[in-house]
Write an enzyme that holds these catalytic residues in place. Structure first.
Site, mmCIF file in Angstrom:
data_model
loop_
_atom_site.group_PDB
_atom_site.id
_atom_site.type_symbol
_atom_site.label_atom_id
_atom_site.label_comp_id
_atom_site.label_asym_id
_atom_site.label_seq_id
_atom_site.Cartn_x
_atom_site.Cartn_y
_atom_site.Cartn_z
ATOM 1 N N ASP A 53 47.839 69.616 4.415
ATOM 2 C CA ASP A 53 48.169 68.214 4.167
ATOM 3 C C ASP A 53 48.940 67.996 2.858
ATOM 4 O O ASP A 53 49.286 66.871 2.534
ATOM 5 C CB ASP A 53 46.905 67.342 4.211
ATOM 6 C CG ASP A 53 45.869 67.745 3.170
ATOM 7 O OD1 ASP A 53 46.209 68.482 2.226
ATOM 8 O OD2 ASP A 53 44.707 67.314 3.295
ATOM 9 N N TYR B 137 51.549 73.494 -5.596
ATOM 10 C CA TYR B 137 50.793 74.747 -5.762
ATOM 11 C C TYR B 137 51.601 75.830 -6.461
ATOM 12 O O TYR B 137 51.029 76.824 -6.923
ATOM 13 C CB TYR B 137 50.271 75.250 -4.408
ATOM 14 C CG TYR B 137 49.008 74.521 -4.001
ATOM 15 C CD1 TYR B 137 47.759 74.978 -4.411
ATOM 16 C CD2 TYR B 137 49.062 73.352 -3.254
ATOM 17 C CE1 TYR B 137 46.601 74.300 -4.078
ATOM 18 C CE2 TYR B 137 47.902 72.667 -2.912
ATOM 19 C CZ TYR B 137 46.674 73.145 -3.329
ATOM 20 O OH TYR B 137 45.524 72.459 -3.003
HETATM 21 P P1 NAD Z 1 32.837 71.593 2.547
HETATM 22 O O1 NAD Z 1 32.300 72.783 1.864
HETATM 23 O O2 NAD Z 1 32.487 70.241 2.060
HETATM 24 O O3 NAD Z 1 32.390 71.656 4.088
HETATM 25 C C1 NAD Z 1 32.641 72.742 4.887
HETATM 26 C C2 NAD Z 1 31.640 72.791 6.040
HETATM 27 O O4 NAD Z 1 31.934 73.972 6.804
HETATM 28 C C3 NAD Z 1 30.171 72.897 5.614
HETATM 29 O O5 NAD Z 1 29.422 71.867 6.195
HETATM 30 C C4 NAD Z 1 29.737 74.270 6.166
HETATM 31 O O6 NAD Z 1 28.399 74.306 6.624
HETATM 32 C C5 NAD Z 1 30.719 74.472 7.298
HETATM 33 N N1 NAD Z 1 30.886 75.847 7.710
HETATM 34 C C6 NAD Z 1 30.867 76.969 6.959
HETATM 35 N N2 NAD Z 1 31.069 78.042 7.727
HETATM 36 C C7 NAD Z 1 31.224 77.598 8.992
HETATM 37 C C8 NAD Z 1 31.468 78.239 10.231
HETATM 38 N N3 NAD Z 1 31.565 79.559 10.313
HETATM 39 N N4 NAD Z 1 31.582 77.476 11.343
HETATM 40 C C9 NAD Z 1 31.458 76.139 11.269
HETATM 41 N N5 NAD Z 1 31.225 75.476 10.122
HETATM 42 C C10 NAD Z 1 31.106 76.196 9.005
HETATM 43 O O7 NAD Z 1 34.401 71.819 2.641
HETATM 44 P P2 NAD Z 1 35.671 70.941 2.318
HETATM 45 O O8 NAD Z 1 35.965 71.011 0.885
HETATM 46 O O9 NAD Z 1 35.638 69.615 2.951
HETATM 47 O O10 NAD Z 1 36.770 71.794 3.055
HETATM 48 C C11 NAD Z 1 36.702 72.173 4.405
HETATM 49 C C12 NAD Z 1 37.854 73.101 4.696
HETATM 50 O O11 NAD Z 1 39.074 72.410 4.773
HETATM 51 C C13 NAD Z 1 38.074 74.153 3.624
HETATM 52 O O12 NAD Z 1 38.511 75.344 4.212
HETATM 53 C C14 NAD Z 1 39.166 73.551 2.782
HETATM 54 O O13 NAD Z 1 39.818 74.516 2.015
HETATM 55 C C15 NAD Z 1 40.007 73.000 3.879
HETATM 56 N N6 NAD Z 1 41.024 71.999 3.540
HETATM 57 C C16 NAD Z 1 42.286 72.303 3.878
HETATM 58 C C17 NAD Z 1 43.307 71.443 3.664
HETATM 59 C C18 NAD Z 1 44.687 71.881 4.006
HETATM 60 O O14 NAD Z 1 45.635 71.364 3.474
HETATM 61 N N7 NAD Z 1 44.863 72.858 4.880
HETATM 62 C C19 NAD Z 1 43.048 70.197 3.078
HETATM 63 C C20 NAD Z 1 41.727 69.884 2.729
HETATM 64 C C21 NAD Z 1 40.720 70.794 2.986
HETATM 65 C C1 G6P Z 2 45.085 69.675 -0.837
HETATM 66 C C2 G6P Z 2 45.494 70.993 -0.243
HETATM 67 C C3 G6P Z 2 44.324 71.639 0.437
HETATM 68 C C4 G6P Z 2 43.159 71.765 -0.503
HETATM 69 C C5 G6P Z 2 42.815 70.430 -1.106
HETATM 70 C C6 G6P Z 2 41.769 70.601 -2.184
HETATM 71 O O1 G6P Z 2 44.789 68.750 0.154
HETATM 72 O O2 G6P Z 2 46.535 70.890 0.676
HETATM 73 O O3 G6P Z 2 44.719 72.874 0.946
HETATM 74 O O4 G6P Z 2 42.032 72.275 0.170
HETATM 75 O O5 G6P Z 2 43.941 69.831 -1.663
HETATM 76 O O6 G6P Z 2 41.270 69.377 -2.557
HETATM 77 P P1 G6P Z 2 39.953 69.242 -3.416
HETATM 78 O O7 G6P Z 2 39.857 67.792 -3.645
HETATM 79 O O8 G6P Z 2 38.822 69.810 -2.573
HETATM 80 O O9 G6P Z 2 40.174 70.062 -4.636
HETATM 81 MN MN MN Z 3 46.735 72.864 1.855
#
Ligand code: NAD
Ligand code: G6P
Ligand code: MN
Length: 443
Positions: A173, A266
């Site tokens: 995102d 990044y």
């Molecule tokens: P978080 O730690 O708050 O929540 C993650 C959840 O995943 C937890 O409830 C945990 O129990 C669950 N989990 C762990 N292993 C699992 C598995 N094997 N199967 C199913 N569920 C499982 O995490 P968050 O900070 O909200 O982030 C969630 C994910 O999204 C992370 O990988 C984060 O890096 C990613 N993220 C990516 C983007 C992006 O741009 N691609 C943006 C925001 C967040």
């Molecule tokens: C952006 C990035 C994600 C990352 C997030 C972290 O959305 O694209 O890849 O996981 O920032 O945000 P946070 O608020 O958890 O540091």
């Molecule tokens: Mn990202």
């Protein structure tokens, strides 16, 4: 609108980002109508913290949707059309180690870049491969839209293990957030901006920002604005913590050295690793900031809903880029809208002077068949060199994980621009390996 309604599964439903994703699903209900929503997480206790809030919210704003909360993967994917994946293997406890261990060696401590991103990638790969296999057992045709980080490494791993699977899409995102921020500065609607972009995930550049009503490329104007001393600010600067504001500001700094294109935020970790380390507090990293910020805010609100069993004086959590982008991506695929997104996809000639199999990030239209990317052509030597080094790091990380190969892991870390020195690479690798022994091993 008369659109066929959808069954969706959210993987990682215990994430505190999910209430706002539900808010997006509610706001987009006419455009992306659901009939069933399955909330899956391996940790039921964590999901329970938000369950009442989610149930009350859905009952109030989206009562026609059947809801299922489950920690049983054998019921999570039956009949699903879209799997929206957002898991963090190791949770925030491990995010803390990802960020803090590297800082002990004066290396960047970040969840997706450098040694922390490496360790997190090694954890995500196994969990993601397992998830894809399970989904395919029960829903061979479902689209898997993955946010799980580090998306760059996850994308390379899944492409290697499931090369024929055309319905896995890895998304980030951050380009979307940046476009929303550009639009605010330029005072235009973000949906009137057609971006052009190239690179790898969390390692790319905007080359053009076409304004659809006139065809003008707004990027030169934006670049001038940023290079004239105006700080680059996120569209929601008022709600952002200090670390994110600094991150955005570093786009100005990168531009002052390399003014060709607008860099992804990044890239700061790769261009200014020493400065980033100096500015970091090894006892309070982004994981801590997010825990006392987003996590507390969301959980407090959910706790209130649970106690009073109503939504009185509780706002609908919504508007987050994360949720909106996910739903817009799913909508474009489900109804073949051909909308434009910056997305991760296999190169196959899009960037003509990079390897065919690289998982690159570029602009493309999303159709019912997947991404139709826009051709980039040949990129300049500087960018090619940077991307090739980073892509070699990503590939070696995936191979190290799949083959449990210590030497490849050490090579990967040495190639990473945030590390370079093999002495430090070895020290941080050994430390991370010890902290991650429940998740991955190397021989
Ligand atoms: P978080 O730690 O708050 O929540 C993650 C959840 O995943 C937890 O409830 C945990 O129990 C669950 N989990 C762990 N292993 C699992 C598995 N094997 N199967 C199913 N569920 C499982 O995490 P968050 O900070 O909200 O982030 C969630 C994910 O999204 C992370 O990988 C984060 O890096 C990613 N993220 C990516 C983007 C992006 O741009 N691609 C943006 C925001 C967040
Ligand atoms: C952006 C990035 C994600 C990352 C997030 C972290 O959305 O694209 O890849 O996981 O920032 O945000 P946070 O608020 O958890 O540091
Ligand atoms: Mn990202």
């Amino acid at each position: 609108m008369n659109r066929k309604s959808i069954v969706a599964t959210i993987v990682g439903s215990g994430s505190t980002r999910i209430p706002a994703l539900i808010g997006s699903l509610i706001n987009y209900k006419d455009r992306f109508p659901l009939k069933k929503l399955i909330l899956f997480d391996i940790d039921m206790k964590r999901m329970e913290l938000m369950k009442d809030y989610i149930e009350l919210t859905m009952k109030k704003y989206y009562p026609e949707v059947e809801l299922l909360f489950t920690d049983n993967e054998d019921e999570a994917y039956i009949g699903t059309d879209f799997v929206l994946c957002n898991m963090r293997a190791g949770n925030f406890e491990m995010r803390g180690f990802d960020e803090k261990i590297p800082l002990k060696y004066d290396l960047v401590g970040q969840e997706t870049c450098g040694p922390g991103g490496f360790a997190y990638g090694m954890r995500s790969i196994g969990a993601m491969i397992h998830m894809v296999k399970k989904v395919r057992e029960y829903a061979p045709e479902a689209w898997i839209l993955n946010y799980t980080n580090p998306a760059a490494i996850v994308a390379v791993a899944l492409d290697k293990v499931f090369p024929e699977d055309k319905r896995i899409l890895n998304i980030c995102d951050q380009p979307y957030s940046m476009i929303k921020s550009f639009a605010k500065i330029l005072d235009v609607d973000m949906y009137d901006i057609e971006p052009r972009y190239f690179g790898l995930n969390h390692f790319g550049w905007f080359t053009n920002l076409y304004y659809t009503p006139t065809g003008e490329d707004l990027l030169p104007r934006l670049k001038d604005f940023l290079m004239e001393g105006h700080d680059f600010k996120p569209y929601n600067a008022e709600q952002r913590e200090a670390s994110w504001l600094n991150t955005y500001k570093n786009v100005n700094k990168i531009l002052s050295f390399f003014p060709d294109y607008i860099p992804n935020t990044y890239l700061q970790y790769y261009f200014f690793p020493e400065e980033i380390v100096k500015e970091s507090d090894p006892n309070f990293t982004r994981a801590d900031e997010a825990l006392v910020g987003r996590e507390k805010q969301v959980l407090d609100l959910c706790q209130k809903a649970k106690e009073q069993q109503s939504l009185e004086n509780i706002p609908l959590l919504t508007g987050a880029v994360h949720g909106n982008m996910m739903v817009e991506v799913a909508e474009s695929i489900a109804y073949d809208l051909k909308k434009l997104f910056v997305i991760i996809t296999r190169n196959e000639g899009i960037i003509s002077n990079l390897p065919e199999d690289a998982m690159i990030e570029v602009a493309g239209e999303l159709t019912k068949y997947g991404v139709v990317p826009y051709k980039v052509g040949k990129i300049g030597t500087f960018y090619k060199g940077l991307i090739e080094g980073q892509y070699a790091y990503e590939t070696l990380t995936v191979e190290a994980c799949l083959e449990e190969d210590y030497n490849k892991a050490l090579q990967a870390l040495t190639l990473n621009r945030t590390i370079v020195n093999p002495v430090k690479a070895k020290a941080v690798l050994d430390d991370l390996m010890n902290a991650n022994k429940d998740y991955w091993r190397l021989k």
